[in-house]
Design a protein around this motif. Structure first.
Motif, PDB file in Angstrom:
ATOM      1  N   GLU A   1       9.603   2.911  20.389  1.00 43.45           N
ATOM      2  CA  GLU A   1       9.204   3.485  19.095  1.00 43.45           C
ATOM      3  C   GLU A   1      10.315   4.392  18.557  1.00 43.45           C
ATOM      4  OE1 GLU A   1       6.122   6.936  18.002  1.00 43.45           O
ATOM      5  OE2 GLU A   1       5.215   5.393  19.269  1.00 43.45           O
ATOM      6  N   ASP A   2      10.921   5.202  19.456  1.00 42.98           N
ATOM      7  CA  ASP A   2      12.031   6.079  19.051  1.00 42.98           C
ATOM      8  C   ASP A   2      13.214   5.262  18.533  1.00 42.98           C
ATOM      9  OD1 ASP A   2      10.487   8.185  19.908  1.00 42.98           O
ATOM     10  OD2 ASP A   2      11.553   8.460  21.811  1.00 42.98           O
TER      11      ASP A   2
ATOM     12  N   SER B   1      11.118  13.709  23.646  1.00 39.40           N
ATOM     13  CA  SER B   1      10.266  12.634  23.131  1.00 39.40           C
ATOM     14  C   SER B   1       9.017  12.458  23.993  1.00 39.40           C
ATOM     15  CB  SER B   1      11.068  11.328  23.097  1.00 39.40           C
ATOM     16  OG  SER B   1      10.224  10.240  22.851  1.00 39.40           O
ATOM     17  N   ILE B   2       9.194  12.572  25.317  1.00 41.19           N
ATOM     18  CA  ILE B   2       8.073  12.413  26.258  1.00 41.19           C
ATOM     19  C   ILE B   2       7.115  13.604  26.158  1.00 41.19           C
ATOM     20  CG2 ILE B   2       7.447  12.306  28.733  1.00 41.19           C
ATOM     21  CD1 ILE B   2       8.733   9.745  27.638  1.00 41.19           C
TER      22      ILE B   2
ATOM     23  N   GLY C   1       6.717  15.713  23.501  1.00 44.07           N
ATOM     24  CA  GLY C   1       6.062  15.698  22.198  1.00 44.07           C
ATOM     25  C   GLY C   1       5.804  17.109  21.680  1.00 44.07           C
TER      26      GLY C   1
ATOM     27  N   LYS D   1       7.106   4.282  24.174  1.00 48.12           N
ATOM     28  CA  LYS D   1       7.489   5.472  23.389  1.00 48.12           C
ATOM     29  C   LYS D   1       8.981   5.423  23.076  1.00 48.12           C
ATOM     30  CE  LYS D   1       6.921   9.597  21.519  1.00 48.12           C
ATOM     31  NZ  LYS D   1       8.033   9.478  20.595  1.00 48.12           N
TER      32      LYS D   1
ATOM     33  N   GLU E   1       1.871  17.520  23.430  1.00 48.72           N
ATOM     34  CA  GLU E   1       0.767  16.580  23.193  1.00 48.72           C
ATOM     35  C   GLU E   1       1.020  15.197  23.786  1.00 48.72           C
ATOM     36  OE1 GLU E   1       0.057  16.664  19.002  1.00 48.72           O
ATOM     37  OE2 GLU E   1      -0.627  18.746  19.055  1.00 48.72           O
ATOM     38  N   THR E   2       2.252  14.688  23.670  1.00 50.65           N
ATOM     39  CA  THR E   2       2.546  13.329  24.139  1.00 50.65           C
ATOM     40  C   THR E   2       2.369  13.219  25.648  1.00 50.65           C
ATOM     41  OG1 THR E   2       4.119  13.119  22.317  1.00 50.65           O
ATOM     42  CG2 THR E   2       4.228  11.438  24.031  1.00 50.65           C
TER      43      THR E   2
ATOM     44  N   LYS F   1      -1.262  13.333  26.703  1.00 53.89           N
ATOM     45  CA  LYS F   1      -1.938  12.055  26.453  1.00 53.89           C
ATOM     46  C   LYS F   1      -1.564  11.041  27.532  1.00 53.89           C
ATOM     47  CE  LYS F   1      -2.468   8.544  22.875  1.00 53.89           C
ATOM     48  NZ  LYS F   1      -1.793   7.868  21.767  1.00 53.89           N
ATOM     49  N   MET F   2      -0.262  11.008  27.904  1.00 53.83           N
ATOM     50  CA  MET F   2       0.197  10.074  28.942  1.00 53.83           C
ATOM     51  C   MET F   2      -0.504  10.356  30.267  1.00 53.83           C
ATOM     52  SD  MET F   2       4.286   9.681  28.340  1.00 53.83           S
ATOM     53  CE  MET F   2       4.950   8.792  26.927  1.00 53.83           C
TER      54      MET F   2
END
Length: 351
Positions: free
Chosen positions: A113-114, A59-60, A62, A110, A66-67, A70-71
């Protein structure tokens, strides 16, 4: 100030901490920390380690990374994820405190959101809390708990987050897991307070960091059976070695001459011997043979099989191994040979 420098502000930490920090030129949290005074402000770089399951790490990271990219860009913190096919991974977040808090906020939101996304597919009505696990040197856990649990109680009450410090150290390390759960806002406040405690009480002595072990995955197939790596050994799964060994011991490959089965005169008591061939790279044959043939003799004795290793042929990078015996003998010999190879290739030492 250089890029990445951050001035400690009262909005992040109470004023009392500033005075504490000025008395500690070298401060450590999670095994690593640097501090220096620059232009009248104190720049402190923290390293915080998190323990995550594979799904959380996915999840982290991405899609196509990408995730996490961005972080890193938005928080200004360095975020590294340990390699390997482990069920658990270590996520290391390094940077000035404000960058770290931003990174934590992004991770917490995040995860929330999951949770919301997973709830849309389930009948559950109450939303479970977001949970993060920090990895903290055991020598700092006493300060985090406080006298009679006073500090941890204060953190729980002031942030609304649940905080649990594991009683036992993580395997082969001097670190403990600290589990924080609650709303993302509560988690961020809680992390800020934990950082204050860690800064005021640096680790004592050397810290042995926790390194998650690779998953036990089937690595070998022999005789229709999967074998897994557990710790330093390749283990048949489940209890297969005992069965193979018992079978091999019951069925010697070649019964003594003249010994026949009374029920079927003229027939051998054992199943007919069969032959199996393996090819082993030249550079690995030594670990199978062992010093002065000790390992190969051990494998012969344990399996009850006859094992012949062909001489090296010119221009070939492989050697032929011929195993003769009952199916059980062959399976056990294959297992023992594979276990030696796995041990050598993964650098786990002699079996």
């Amino acid at each position: 100030m250089g890029e990445g420098d951050a001035i400690w502000a009262p909005s992040i930490l109470p004023h009392s901490t500033l005075s504490t920090l000025s008395h500690h030129p070298e401060l450590h949290f999670g095994g690593k920390m640097e501090s220096k005074v620059s232009e009248g402000g104190l720049n402190v770089t923290l390293t915080i380690r998190l323990l995550m399951h594979g799904k959380e790490v996915g999840s982290i990271i991405g899609k196509k990374g990408e995730t996490v990219k961005k972080m890193r860009e938005e928080s200004g913190a360095r975020i590294n994820i340990s390699e390997g096919n482990c069920p658990e991974r270590i996520v290391t977040i390094t940077g000035p405190t404000d960058a770290i808090f931003k990174a934590f906020a992004m991770i917490a939101y995040k995860f929330e959101e999951d949770i919301i996304n997973s709830m849309s597919n389930s009948p559950a009505t109450s939303k479970p809390p977001v949970t993060l696990r920090l990895v903290v040197p055991a020598s700092q856990c006493g300060s985090l708990i406080g006298k009679g649990g006073s500090k941890i109680k204060e953190i729980r009450e002031s942030t609304g987050a649940q905080v649990q410090v594991a009683g036992d150290m993580l395997p082969n390390s001097t670190e403990r897991a600290v589990t924080i759960s609650g709303t993302p806002e509560a988690i961020i406040q809680c992390v800020k307070q934990i950082c204050v405690v860690m800064l005021e009480s640096p680790p004592k002595g050397a810290t042995i960091p926790y390194r998650p072990k690779p998953a036990s995955t089937p690595v070998i197939f022999a005789g229709g059976q999967a074998y897994t790596i557990q710790g330093q050994y390749a283990i048949p799964h489940p209890d297969q070695l005992t069965k193979l060994h018992q079978l091999a011991m019951q069925q010697t490959p070649f019964p003594p001459l003249g010994q026949t089965n009374p029920a079927f005169p003229g027939l051998d008591a054992s199943p007919p011997a069969s032959t199996h061939e393996l090819t082993i790279p030249n550079d690995l044959i030594g670990c199978i043979i062992g010093r002065q043939g000790t390992k190969i003799n051990e494998i012969r004795q344990m399996s009850g099989a006859q094992i012949k290793i062909a001489n090296a042929t010119e221009g070939s990078s492989e050697r032929q191994i011929t195993i003769t015996g009952t199916p059980a003998n062959i399976s056990l010999a294959q297992y023992l040979i594979n276990a030696r190879l796995t041990s050598e290739v993964t650098g786990m030492g002699a079996l």
